[in-house]
Every structure is written in C-alpha cells, then in structure tokens.
Design an enzyme around this catalytic site. Structure first.
Site, short mmCIF file in Angstrom:
data_model
loop_
_atom_site.label_atom_id
_atom_site.label_comp_id
_atom_site.label_asym_id
_atom_site.label_seq_id
_atom_site.Cartn_x
_atom_site.Cartn_y
_atom_site.Cartn_z
N THR A 197 50.37 53.94 58.69
CA THR A 197 49.34 54.14 57.68
C THR A 197 48.10 54.67 58.39
OG1 THR A 197 50.17 52.36 56.26
CG2 THR A 197 47.89 53.03 55.93
N ILE A 203 45.62 48.02 59.65
CA ILE A 203 46.53 48.75 58.78
C ILE A 203 47.79 49.05 59.58
CG2 ILE A 203 44.80 49.71 57.22
CD1 ILE A 203 44.75 52.24 58.84
N ASP A 204 48.87 49.33 58.89
CA ASP A 204 50.16 49.53 59.55
C ASP A 204 50.14 50.70 60.51
OD1 ASP A 204 51.16 47.43 58.02
OD2 ASP A 204 51.92 48.75 56.45
N GLN A 205 51.09 50.70 61.43
CA GLN A 205 51.19 51.74 62.45
C GLN A 205 51.24 53.14 61.84
OE1 GLN A 205 54.60 51.31 65.02
NE2 GLN A 205 54.20 53.17 66.15
N ARG A 242 52.77 48.87 49.70
CA ARG A 242 54.17 49.28 49.87
C ARG A 242 55.11 48.38 49.06
NH1 ARG A 242 54.74 49.26 56.22
NH2 ARG A 242 56.86 50.00 55.71
#
Length: 309
Positions: free
Chosen positions: A147, A143-145, A245
């Site tokens: 998130t 998952i994103d930094q 997103r």
C-alpha cells in the site's frame, strides 16, 4: 508524576480509585505515558498488582499495591540507510512521507533492511520517538508493504503520545483511494462489523469473527471504470489491520491486485493491491492546529486509471 525507563514506580489504590481498570489507573498516575505504551508494559509483565500480573482491563480494589517497572529501551540494532524519502512535510516534531510500494514500514522477520525506519534513521539521526521500541522508532501507525501513501512519523515522545491518542479516539482523517472489482449499485455506502485474525489462516484477517474488533469503512465511488472495475475513495473511521482490503472483499469488491483477499490471478501486471493512502489529517501535536496532507497517486496507479477510463 513522570516515568523514567529503568525505574520502578509503586502506588496504592485508594477507596475513590477502586473499581478502575488497571490501564486507566496507570494513565492517571503516569500522564506522560500513552495508554498503548502502558498496556504493552502490562501485557509484557512489567506491571504487578499485589505481586501478580493482571490484564489491562482488570478491576482494582481498595488497598491494592501496584508496581510498574518501566522497561529499559534496548540499544538500537537497526542500521541507518541512505534511502531517499518522498517528504510531504517535516518540522521538529513530525515528518510526513509518501511511502512507495514494496517498502516495509518497520523491520520485522525477513525485512531488516530497506524499510522506512532504516531510511528515517539516516534522515533524522537521533530525532525519533522511542515509545515503540528498538525496531519501530518514531512509528505511530503503518500501512501495508504494497500500500502506498501518507504516513506520519514522530520525532519525539511528546508528539508520539499526542498522535497516538488521536489514533486511539479515531479523530485522524485517513482517506484511501483504490481500484476494486465490479461496479456498484449505490454511489456511497458504509461497511461495519468486526475484523480479527482469521481462525484458520493466521496471516490473514477476517470480517465478523468472534475475536474481532469494531471496524467501520465509508466508501464513495469516484469513477465507474471499464472491464467491470471501480475507482473508489475509502474513509476510515477505525484503523484495523487490512481493514479496507477485508471490508471491500466482504461486500464483493476486492481490491485489484490483492491476491490475499481477492482473485488469485490478476488481469494486469501488478505488485500487490492498488490501494493508496491519499489524505492524512490530524491536530499538530505542538501547535494544536489541524493540518492535512495529500499524497499524489503513484505513477502505476495513474496509468492504470487512464487505461480503464
């Protein structure tokens, strides 16, 4: 037949196998290897068809000679770091953690320390799968930094292949919670289309681009908030980069705090998007039983909800 790093395996395509895709053929011949692993070997030029490279989707003909040289794993250069982990579950095969904000999942340019992988190397020692190479041991998804929330890490190659296959067929339960701009007319909905690399900005993804892959997000409004914000739940049917997103921005509801796909100025002091991987469920690779985990919302998210309720 098993595969071993550092060896070359050779096959000849039979009449019955003619017409198969190259990656499908190798999956059949090397059942211990995941399709994603074999596709990477093909992409990296470690698979030759009649002494030439071929794309994973290339069709084979009778008598074609296939040679695959399994890449030797490099010695891990990433350092183990004593970083606390919020562990939701752990056994001999997998570990599920609740990732905090601003923590990168695996080392990459500009982020070689302080990542989930650095913490895992300290916590798990040598018990991490090696399928994804030296910089991503154990990592089967990410998952994103900015998130937060639940991710599963695999401690051995057996588990990695089992979880990777569930990801490939989109059978894993992945539910995210988010605060987004604007109120909704409908309580539920689905966003469907393609997501691919943005044609002008390679750091961004974009919806409905020519190079995109099929993407589906189902959303439900959990609460209509003040100041024209909404608290929603998003169920992923696919798992494309930045999917939620991009999809929410596409329908006029960008995620609060997301300066990449939403407004550049945020009305609150936030670090990145208010997006949290709340629920993660899958078939346990060893027991074959469905298990599900819930990652509590981070403190900043809870405070923001109270402020807007």
């Amino acid at each position: 037949m098993n595969y071993t790093a550092g060896t070359t395996s050779k096959f000849t395509v039979t009449e019955e196998e003619a017409g198969m895709r190259l990656d499908q053929f190798l999956v059949k011949k090397l059942p211990d290897a995941s399709r994603s692993f074999l596709q990477k070997q093909i992409k990296d030029g470690h698979v030759l068809v009649n002494h030439k490279t071929m794309k994973a989707g290339g069709k084979l003909g009778t008598g074609d000679d296939i040679a695959i040289s399994i890449e030797m794993p490099e010695e891990l250069a990433v350092e183990a770091e004593d970083i606390p982990l919020d562990i939701l579950f752990e056994d001999d095969d997998i570990i599920v953690i609740n990732k905090p904000k601003q923590m990168v999942v695996h080392p990459a340019a500009g982020h070689y320390t302080g990542t989930v992988v650095n913490a895992l190397l300290y916590h798990c020692r040598d018990s991490l799968s090696g399928i994804n190479g030296v910089l991503r041991p154990g990592i089967v998804h990410r998952i994103d930094q900015d998130t937060t929330g639940a991710i599963v890490i695999c401690k051995n190659d057996f588990s990695h292949r089992k979880i990777a296959e569930q990801l490939r067929v989109h059978s894993i339960t992945r539910t995210y919670h988010a605060i987004v701009y604007n109120h909704f007319r409908e309580e539920q909905g689905t966003v469907e289309g393609t997501i691919g690399r943005h044609p002008a900005d390679r750091k961004k993804m974009a919806a409905n681009v020519a190079n995109g892959k099929h993407a589906v997000t189902h959303y439900t409004v959990l609460e209509t908030l003040q100041k024209n914000f909404s608290y929603i739940s998003c169920q992923l049917e696919t798992g494309r980069t930045h999917q939620i997103r991009v999809h929410m921005a596409e329908i006029g509801h960008p995620v609060l705090g997301d300066a990449v796909y939403g407004p550049a100025k945020c009305p609150f002091h936030l670090t990145g998007q208010t997006l949290h991987a709340k629920t993660l469920g899958f078939i346990h690779p060893r027991t074959g039983k469905y298990i599900e985990f819930d990652a509590p919302l981070p403190e900043y998210f809870v405070k923001l909800l109270k402020q807007l309720s």
